[in-house]
Design an enzyme around this catalytic site. Structure first.
Site, PDB file in Angstrom:
ATOM      1  N   GLN A   1      -1.202  -2.053   8.745  1.00  9.17           N
ATOM      2  CA  GLN A   1      -2.157  -0.945   8.749  1.00  9.17           C
ATOM      3  C   GLN A   1      -1.777   0.130   7.743  1.00  9.17           C
ATOM      4  OE1 GLN A   1      -4.227   0.206  12.355  1.00  9.17           O
ATOM      5  NE2 GLN A   1      -3.493   2.304  12.093  1.00  9.17           N
ATOM      6  N   GLU A   2      -0.477   0.408   7.623  1.00 12.60           N
ATOM      7  CA  GLU A   2      -0.032   1.433   6.667  1.00 12.60           C
ATOM      8  C   GLU A   2      -0.428   1.042   5.248  1.00 12.60           C
ATOM      9  OE1 GLU A   2       4.116   3.365   4.863  1.00 12.60           O
ATOM     10  OE2 GLU A   2       4.166   2.155   6.683  1.00 12.60           O
TER      11      GLU A   2
ATOM     12  N   ALA B   1      20.422  -3.158  10.957  1.00 17.41           N
ATOM     13  CA  ALA B   1      19.008  -2.932  11.273  1.00 17.41           C
ATOM     14  C   ALA B   1      18.760  -2.980  12.779  1.00 17.41           C
ATOM     15  CB  ALA B   1      18.135  -3.964  10.565  1.00 17.41           C
TER      16      ALA B   1
ATOM     17  N   ARG C   1     -21.285  14.068 -22.824  1.00 15.71           N
ATOM     18  CA  ARG C   1     -20.542  14.478 -24.019  1.00 15.71           C
ATOM     19  C   ARG C   1     -21.138  13.852 -25.279  1.00 15.71           C
ATOM     20  NH1 ARG C   1     -16.682  18.337 -25.631  1.00 15.71           N
ATOM     21  NH2 ARG C   1     -15.337  17.445 -27.227  1.00 15.71           N
TER      22      ARG C   1
END
Length: 380
Positions: A244-245, A181, A271
């Site tokens: 934030q994502e 990473a 309906r």
């Protein structure tokens, strides 16, 4: 129309902006939703129309050519888009990719890309997911290996939103594969760069208006100056944007859930069955009452999360909990709303069919519900 009279996250400026958003969407999006769905893409003239109205990247600072507004304005746009029932990829640019450019970009990168992102002349994407790496971003295999003053990119990406339209893509790649990473970087690749190819527009269950693509990189050479942010800090940069994502997805989930509920109310009140409206049956009223209570809780929680994010306090686990709850609630709401439509709900001519299809992936992208539970559990 969304009822915002009881909302607490917004002020008069947000609501005035909402009026503009509704007018622009009514003119440039609503009449063409079926066309966008059939073609599998939103044309560039729609992007430019939103750009002209200040609806693309409104949080970009004034010194960078933007309006300098707070994220609440993004949320207004996201709510109205989701309530309208379009899966257009505007929110990806507004809520996700633009932050990478403005926060991490060099002065040259910001000057090159931000004005076009704001006007709609430049459409962006971020390429994380690979055929063998989804939620586990540390498992990506795409590489960007140094060669003098350049990087040579090899690999492939899939399920990339805005992939067909994209003029520039933020590619998550390993600049040093031996570091795991810590060897991950974000690299900008422009459309037309030799060796970079866009695959097919993927055939999805729902969200047909969103162009979603495979991307291929074969010996793609870009200058090292195309690295966005710090070399080897790509994974950290991705983690920094998660609150934030995930809040953005929660916002769209809540708006979509409300639209599904409203569709069910309108349909059942119109309906007739067995001499009375479907709404008059106790089962219908109880189902809708249960959903209304959850929507009430949802809007209150969403306002809390938006305000907390505007204060810079929303944590990754809080945002993950928001995404988990709102997307699961959205699915419950759209599924129940479709059921209340009966056979009509299974017909594509009714809006609920599209709302149902489009909602399914909300519990998957941006981190699956299972991953959200894992993230939240770490905070306990």
């Amino acid at each position: 129309m969304l009822d915002t009279s009881y909302r607490t996250a917004y002020n008069e400026d947000h609501e005035a902006f909402r009026d503009t958003v509704r007018k622009v969407l009514a003119e440039h999006m609503e009449p063409y939703i079926d066309q966008h769905e059939e073609e599998g893409i939103v044309p560039r003239d729609a992007w430019k129309a939103l750009g002209e109205a200040g609806m693309l990247c409104p949080t970009v600072k004034e010194e960078n050519g933007g309006l300098g507004l707070d994220f609440g304005f993004n949320c207004v746009i996201a709510e109205e888009l989701s309530y309208l029932g379009t899966s257009a990829g505007f929110t990806l640019q507004n809520d996700i990719t633009v932050n990478y450019f403005e926060r991490l970009g060099s002065e040259e990168q910001k000057a090159k890309y931000l004005p076009g992102m704001i006007s709609g002349d430049i459409i962006t994407a971020i390429a994380m997911t690979e055929p063998g790496a989804g939620s586990d971003l540390q498992g990506i295999r795409t590489t960007a290996i140094e060669d003098g003053n350049h990087l040579v990119i090899n690999g492939s990406k899939t399920y990339i939103t805005n992939g067909q339209n994209a003029d520039v893509v933020i590619v998550v790649a390993k600049t040093d594969p031996s570091q795991g990473a810590k060897g991950t970087s974000l690299v900008l690749v422009e459309d037309g760069t030799p060796g970079f190819e866009k695959g097919r527009n993927l055939d999805k269950i729902g969200q047909h208006s969103a162009d979603t693509s495979e991307l291929f990189f074969q010996d793609v050479r870009v200058p090292k100056t195309n690295i966005l942010g710090g070399e080897g800090r790509g994974f950290i940069h991705l983690m920094e944007e998660l609150p934030q994502e995930r809040l953005s997805i929660a916002v769209t989930a809540q708006g979509g859930a409300q639209r599904a509920f409203d569709e069910a109310v309108n349909f059942t009140k119109d309906r007739k069955a067995f001499g009375r409206t479907v709404f008059e049956f106790q089962n219908t009223k109880f189902t809708l009452a249960d959903l209304k209570a959850k929507l009430q809780v949802g809007w209150a929680h969403l306002d809390w999360a938006i305000k907390r994010h505007l204060e810079g306090k929303l944590t990754t686990d809080e945002a993950s909990a928001a995404k988990l709850w709102h997307t699961e609630m959205q699915w419950e709401c759209v599924d129940a709303a479709l059921q209340l439509h009966g056979g009509a709900g299974y017909m594509n001519e009714y809006a609920i069919a599209r709302l149902w299809r489009d909602a399914r992936v909300q519990r998957i992208y941006g981190g699956t519900s299972e991953i959200m539970k894992e993230v939240v559990s770490r905070s306990i």
